[in-house]
Design an enzyme around this catalytic site. Structure first.
Site, PDB file in Angstrom:
ATOM      1  N   ASP A  54      31.068  24.931 -17.775  1.00  0.00           N
ATOM      2  CA  ASP A  54      31.639  26.158 -18.308  1.00  0.00           C
ATOM      3  C   ASP A  54      32.557  26.761 -17.248  1.00  0.00           C
ATOM      4  O   ASP A  54      32.502  26.384 -16.077  1.00  0.00           O
ATOM      5  CB  ASP A  54      30.511  27.130 -18.667  1.00  0.00           C
ATOM      6  CG  ASP A  54      31.013  28.312 -19.476  1.00  0.00           C
ATOM      7  OD1 ASP A  54      32.149  28.260 -19.956  1.00  0.00           O
ATOM      8  OD2 ASP A  54      30.256  29.290 -19.613  1.00  0.00           O
TER       9      ASP A  54
ATOM     10  N   GLU B 137       0.818  -1.208   0.000  1.00  0.00           N
ATOM     11  CA  GLU B 137       0.000   0.000   0.000  1.00  0.00           C
ATOM     12  C   GLU B 137       0.856   1.264   0.000  1.00  0.00           C
ATOM     13  O   GLU B 137       1.812   1.378   0.761  1.00  0.00           O
ATOM     14  CB  GLU B 137      -0.918   0.031   1.233  1.00  0.00           C
ATOM     15  CG  GLU B 137      -2.146  -0.851   1.116  1.00  0.00           C
ATOM     16  CD  GLU B 137      -1.863  -2.292   1.495  1.00  0.00           C
ATOM     17  OE1 GLU B 137      -2.775  -3.117   1.401  1.00  0.00           O
ATOM     18  OE2 GLU B 137      -0.714  -2.575   1.879  1.00  0.00           O
TER      19      GLU B 137
END
Length: 886
Positions: free
Chosen positions: A327, A285
């Site tokens: 970068d 469940e």
């Protein structure tokens, strides 16, 4: 003055508005138009109805099995049990609805954090506003990298190309002009129009808004698109598949149990009740709901740390990332560009811009001839830098805002500190033409008219700019190249400047008509971020390879790489874009060189794609940072595209999976860490849920085959699953603290959620809990002579306690039972307290006790429950001393 067609929403479709290209709308007029035409946003897809969400909670195999159990209970005459099962189905559905609704709200909160700005001209000033505030008649100021916020008509244009593939399907960017298009021309041929949602790939323009919101071409398409169906993420699909396999295996066990029992002559009713109990015991469940909550909660937590994760499924990939292409500028460095060094007329200077308390700025020469500070050569450098520039400084010193490229902003600050009045400069020099910077030319140039004369200014890479200049001898040019190399070796970014003055108007190719006069060099400083070294060390510990990929100078790139400890102090290997052109990726020598290199410089967008493809073919999971339009293909191709939110373009943000609101590399590392934490949390609660469910299966199955009665009733199993499974699992799913994860290599995303070692642990945990609980059940029935109902009650509470305490077995690493990520998780303690209170309520509230068929507990029963509930954790912890769990 400019006439522009208004949005066709008024009673007069042909009505025209007049907008001045130099002043734009007034704030008052813009406000009134927003009231008249509404906000510039597409109509939101109608939210899923409450009934639809609720119906999804009951439309699953799990619920069907529970419903079948209720029907069987009614058929066998157990009416109360049947109604109780239905009640639990409703409770489970409502719980799932609340959790899923909250998760959806969390995702909506993330969406709102990622807004797209727009630049418009209002009250004679360029201002940045949310795109929703753009209205009819606004003058848009557009540059390469911008997403167009509304439909508009072009009025000024410079080398503009637009990616309209989102609307037309045409992959090649469309060139734009101010020449009127033919009436009723298709979208792809409307070369004087811009459309909402498309992206500028080159150049710049001014355009007047003609359509907003749903009246745009994008809005028209949006109205024809039906609501997309909800699809599961890869992780949810894995969880669903795992749950279904477990269910069907258990149904097979239940069927086998029925057949064996029938052959042994056992009572049919008891066999069916036991089979129903087995089926209920197998149901995990809340597994998918808890996974969704864990992902959404983790993503919201990342948003608080300035990391916007745009897709739930990206969290799964984050945990496996082992290569990051980053970068340099703004990611590893501060992106606070300042003019640091000058070279003019053969003289070198080291400078600093000082700011006083009132905001005024002055230029100070730290190294060089002080008497040359106001020389014509230095003044010319400042003037060119201010003219060949599209940045903007806010005139209000108390509210200083800087819009544009950081290098161009630095040039404006340098010019102002040099004594140049920027307002007067722009009044005197009227721009006539511009050649935008591109990766091909590596230069930007402008043509300005000053009185009867014309001034051409150029800035760019020293190799390209110097090639356009007139030199007395080649040695002078070589010297400038050497000085630029020396500046770059010191970690400075360099730009060269040149100019030409003429009394006749140049043609379109104004930089090539005659030789230029070389003005000099400017070196810019961008210091490393202070937190980067620590973050890179964390990546090394986590088995993540970090590679710098930049368009900057090789020497500059290597210098910064050394400063942040990306490479060692003696490292000299830098691969450039030109080197990559000659690479044979099938060659073992070139492959080895690629794998050894951590710094790539002067790399173009196509080469970034090749590098990502190379590492992906090696089996690596690649993250890629980017901020520009040319980064978008690489961001899309990478496994995790990471866009810069501060300096990044909207195109890059759209292509990426993550957006960093602070542009910091440390945020990338934090995101990967949280991605690992989130995935580890999900794995932990799955192990927890399955070991608990398997213990229930074993208890019922072994008791049935041993013919010792029914130690658990179906409704009791269901109640245990809802209480002792879901709440602790939720607490595990939102845990934060697990420092060890960044000390180990990344996981392989191709592997299933649970490894063989996990399954062994699940079975071991389940067997230990089963042995303890069944042992107590046998003892109270056969040794103490208690009734089956009393034995059933003790088994119910003993298994509940064992499963609740089992959560403390979920910590990772070596034996540190009292200090780990589980004991430091406040939600664990909250869940345990809540569950224990509920368990007390089931015994002391007659109504609940009756529904669950329980008996009142006495002191002896409590002692047995404590013994059976605590024994499993003691056994498991003892075993962990000799068999540590990773």
């Amino acid at each position: 003055m400019l006439e522009t067609p208004r949005q066709n929403t008024s009673e007069e479709p042909g009505k025209l508005d007049i907008t001045d290209l130099k002043t734009g709308l007034s704030s008052q007029e813009a406000g009134s138009r927003i009231l008249e035409f509404g906000l510039n946003e597409l109509e939101q897809v109608k939210p899923e109805s409450i009934w639809s969400i609720l119906s999804r909670q009951v439309n699953s195999v799990i619920v069907w099995i529970l419903a079948a159990a209720a029907i069987v209970s009614f058929f066998l005459g157990d009416t109360l049990e049947g109604f109780a099962v239905i009640a639990v189905i409703l409770i489970n559905a409502i719980t799932g609805f609340i959790l899923e609704y909250n998760a959806r709200q969390s995702m909506e909160a993330l969406r709102k954090l990622d807004t797209t700005p727009a630049r418009v001209l209002r009250d004679r000033k360029i201002m940045e506003i949310p795109s929703e505030q753009v209205t009819i008649g606004d003058i848009l100021i557009l540059e390469a990298g911008d997403l167009i916020p509304a439909d508009a008509l072009i009025r000024e244009v410079n080398q503009l190309t637009v990616d309209e593939s989102a609307l037309t399907g045409e992959s090649v960017p469309s060139p734009k002009t101010i020449d009127p298009s033919q009436k009723d021309a298709p979208l792809g041929d409307r070369h004087d129009c811009l459309f909402k949602g498309t992206a500028i790939t080159n150049g710049n323009a001014k355009a007047v808004v003609t359509g907003i919101g749903q009246s745009t071409e994008l809005g028209k398409i949006a109205t024809m698109v039906s609501q997309a169906k909800r699809t599961a993420t890869p992780l949810e699909a894995k969880l669903d598949a795992l749950g279904k396999v477990l269910i069907w295996v258990t149904l097979g066990m239940a069927t086998l149990f029925l057949i064996v029992g029938f052959l042994r002559g056992q009572e049919i009713k008891q066999l069916i009740e036991t089979a129903v109990a087995l089926a209920i015991a197998a149901i995990p469940e809340g597994m998918s709901v808890v996974a969704t909550v864990a992902l959404a909660y983790g993503m919201l937590r990342l948003a608080e740390k300035k990391v916007i994760v745009k897709r739930l499924s990206a969290v799964e990939t984050l945990g496996g990332t082992n290569v990051i292409f980053t970068d340099k500028t703004g990611t590893l460095t501060e992106n606070k560009i300042e003019v640091e060094a000058l070279r003019a007329a053969g003289n070198d200077f080291s400078v600093r811009i000082n700011t006083d308390k009132g905001g005024g700025q002055t230029l100070e020469i730290l190294k060089g001839d002080q008497g040359l500070i106001h020389s014509p050569e230095i003044e010319m450098l400042a003037r060119i830098g201010a003219l060949v520039n599209n940045a903007q400084l806010d005139s209000k010193k108390s509210e200083r805002r800087e819009l544009g490229d950081p290098v161009e902003v630095a040039l404006l600050l340098y010019a102002r500190a040099s004594g140049i009045d920027l307002h007067k400069l722009y009044r005197d020099y009227q721009r006539q033409a511009e050649k935008a910077f591109s990766s091909d030319t590596r230069m930007m140039a402008t043509l300005d008219q000053v009185g009867p004369d014309y001034f051409i200014g150029v800035k760019g890479a020293v190799e390209e700019v110097s090639a356009l200049c007139n030199w007395e001898n080649q040695e002078d040019r070589t010297k400038e190249l050497e000085v630029s190399e020396a500046m770059a070796a010191d970690g400075l970014r360099t730009l060269a400047f040149a100019y030409r003055q003429t009394d006749h108007k140049p043609g379109e190719n104004f930089t090539q008509e005659e030789k230029l006069t070389y003005a000099g060099l400017i070196g810019f400083l961008d210091p490393p971020r202070k937190e980067v070294i620590k973050s890179l060390n964390a990546c090394h510990d986590a088995g993540i390879k970090v590679i710098m990929v930049t368009g900057d100078h090789p020497a500059t790139s290597l210098k910064i790489a050394k400063q942040v400890n990306l490479v060692g102090p003696d490292e000299q290997l830098v691969i450039t874009g030109k080197d990559l052109e000659a690479f044979d990726f099938a060659s073992l020598d070139d492959q080895k060189k690629m794998m050894e290199c951590h710094v790539f410089a002067r790399v173009n967008p196509a080469q970034k794609l090749d590098m990502i493809d190379f590492y992906q073919k090696q089996g690596d999971i690649v993250g890629m940072t980017g901020d520009g339009v040319n980064d978008a293909p690489a961001l899309k191709k990478s496994d995790i595209g990471i866009a810069m939110g501060l300096r990044g373009t909207a195109v890059a943000a759209e292509a990426a999976d993550m957006v960093l609101k602070d542009d910091s590399f440390a945020s990338i590392v934090h995101a990967i860490e949280q991605g690992r934490v989130i995935f580890e949390n999900i794995r932990k609660f799955i192990v927890f849920l399955l070991s608990c469910n398997m213990s229930e299966i074993f208890v019922v199955t072994f008791a049935g085959f041993l013919n010792v009665g029914s130690p658990l009733l179906p409704l009791q199993i269901l109640f245990i699953n809802i209480i002792t499974d879901v709440f602790p699992a939720l607490a595990l799913g939102v845990g934060k603290d697990n420092k060890k994860l960044m000390k180990s290599p990344p996981r392989d995303p191709k592997q299933p959620i649970l490894q063989i070692a996990d399954w062994k642990r699940i079975v071991f945990y389940a067997l230990v809990m089963t042995a303890s609980v069944l042992g107590v059940y046998w003892y109270v029935i056969n040794q103490l002579g208690l009734s089956p109902q009393e034995g059933n009650t003790i088994t119910f509470y003993a298994l509940s306690l064992a499963q609740l305490l089992h959560v403390f077995n979920m910590y990772s690493g070596k034996l540190r039972f009292f200090n780990n990520e589980i004991t430091r998780n406040k939600f664990i303690w909250m869940a345990l307290i809540l569950c224990i209170l509920i368990m007390f309520a089931t015994n002391y509230i007659p109504f609940l006790r009756h529904i669950l068929s329980l008996q009142r507990l006495d002191i002896q029963s409590l002692k047995l429950i404590l013994a059976a509930g605590i024994s499993p954790i003691l056994v498991i912890q003892t075993v962990r001393i000799f068999v540590p769990i990773k």
